[in-house]
Write a protein that holds these residues in place. Structure first.
Motif, PDB file in Angstrom:
ATOM      1  N   ASP A  11      19.326   3.580 -35.619  1.00  0.00           N
ATOM      2  CA  ASP A  11      18.117   3.159 -36.327  1.00  0.00           C
ATOM      3  C   ASP A  11      16.957   4.141 -36.203  1.00  0.00           C
ATOM      4  O   ASP A  11      15.893   3.889 -36.735  1.00  0.00           O
ATOM      5  CB  ASP A  11      17.653   1.794 -35.799  1.00  0.00           C
ATOM      6  CG  ASP A  11      18.626   0.692 -36.152  1.00  0.00           C
ATOM      7  OD1 ASP A  11      19.418   0.892 -37.094  1.00  0.00           O
ATOM      8  OD2 ASP A  11      18.592  -0.353 -35.474  1.00  0.00           O
ATOM      9  N   ARG A  12      17.142   5.252 -35.568  1.00  0.00           N
ATOM     10  CA  ARG A  12      16.031   6.184 -35.387  1.00  0.00           C
ATOM     11  C   ARG A  12      15.708   6.875 -36.712  1.00  0.00           C
ATOM     12  O   ARG A  12      16.566   7.002 -37.601  1.00  0.00           O
ATOM     13  CB  ARG A  12      16.329   7.186 -34.283  1.00  0.00           C
ATOM     14  CG  ARG A  12      17.404   8.168 -34.597  1.00  0.00           C
ATOM     15  CD  ARG A  12      17.659   9.054 -33.361  1.00  0.00           C
ATOM     16  NE  ARG A  12      18.360  10.261 -33.725  1.00  0.00           N
ATOM     17  CZ  ARG A  12      19.678  10.346 -33.917  1.00  0.00           C
ATOM     18  NH1 ARG A  12      20.415   9.271 -33.778  1.00  0.00           N
ATOM     19  NH2 ARG A  12      20.235  11.489 -34.266  1.00  0.00           N
TER      20      ARG A  12
ATOM     21  N   GLN B  43      23.903   7.335 -43.476  1.00  0.00           N
ATOM     22  CA  GLN B  43      25.326   7.036 -43.570  1.00  0.00           C
ATOM     23  C   GLN B  43      25.607   6.308 -44.865  1.00  0.00           C
ATOM     24  O   GLN B  43      24.866   5.411 -45.256  1.00  0.00           O
ATOM     25  CB  GLN B  43      25.775   6.179 -42.381  1.00  0.00           C
ATOM     26  CG  GLN B  43      25.567   6.802 -41.030  1.00  0.00           C
ATOM     27  CD  GLN B  43      26.562   7.926 -40.794  1.00  0.00           C
ATOM     28  OE1 GLN B  43      27.710   7.848 -41.197  1.00  0.00           O
ATOM     29  NE2 GLN B  43      26.110   8.979 -40.119  1.00  0.00           N
ATOM     30  N   GLU B  44      26.663   6.738 -45.524  1.00  0.00           N
ATOM     31  CA  GLU B  44      27.087   6.034 -46.719  1.00  0.00           C
ATOM     32  C   GLU B  44      28.246   5.118 -46.375  1.00  0.00           C
ATOM     33  O   GLU B  44      29.131   5.490 -45.629  1.00  0.00           O
ATOM     34  CB  GLU B  44      27.550   7.038 -47.785  1.00  0.00           C
ATOM     35  CG  GLU B  44      26.408   7.882 -48.327  1.00  0.00           C
ATOM     36  CD  GLU B  44      26.892   8.822 -49.435  1.00  0.00           C
ATOM     37  OE1 GLU B  44      27.992   8.611 -49.969  1.00  0.00           O
ATOM     38  OE2 GLU B  44      26.158   9.752 -49.744  1.00  0.00           O
TER      39      GLU B  44
END
Length: 98
Positions: free
Chosen positions: A88-89, A95-96
């Motif tokens: 979450d940074r 990312q897909e």
């Protein structure tokens, strides 16, 4: 001989009463002051006893803290650890999903 036997029996009865009634005060003709029990005596505590007492109090404090975790689960967790979530940074690579 009979007087001696009665005197011995009386003395034995008196000694037996000491053990049967330990709450009674000792009747003594001696008048002495106890150095440790007098009102002006400084309370003494051995180092081992003081260490054991301090350790027991620390254990009780820790147990109280742990018990509060279970009694109040709504409270936030108090942690000294500072961690960041890798996913979450802000600098995380997007990312897909497939």
């Amino acid at each position: 001989a009979r007087a001696e036997a009665l005197a011995d029996a009386t003395r034995a009865k008196e000694v037996a009463s000491w053990y049967l009634h330990p709450e009674r005060k000792v009747q003594s003709g001696l008048q002495a002051r106890c150095y440790f029990d007098r009102a002006s005596a400084v309370p003494q505590e051995s180092r081992d006893y003081a260490d054991a007492r301090a350790e027991a109090l620390a254990d009780a404090t820790r147990a109280k803290e742990v018990a509060s975790w279970y009694l109040h689960p709504e409270r936030k967790v108090q942690s000294g650890l500072q961690a960041r979530c890798y996913f979450d940074r802000a600098s995380a690579v997007p990312q897909e999903s497939r």
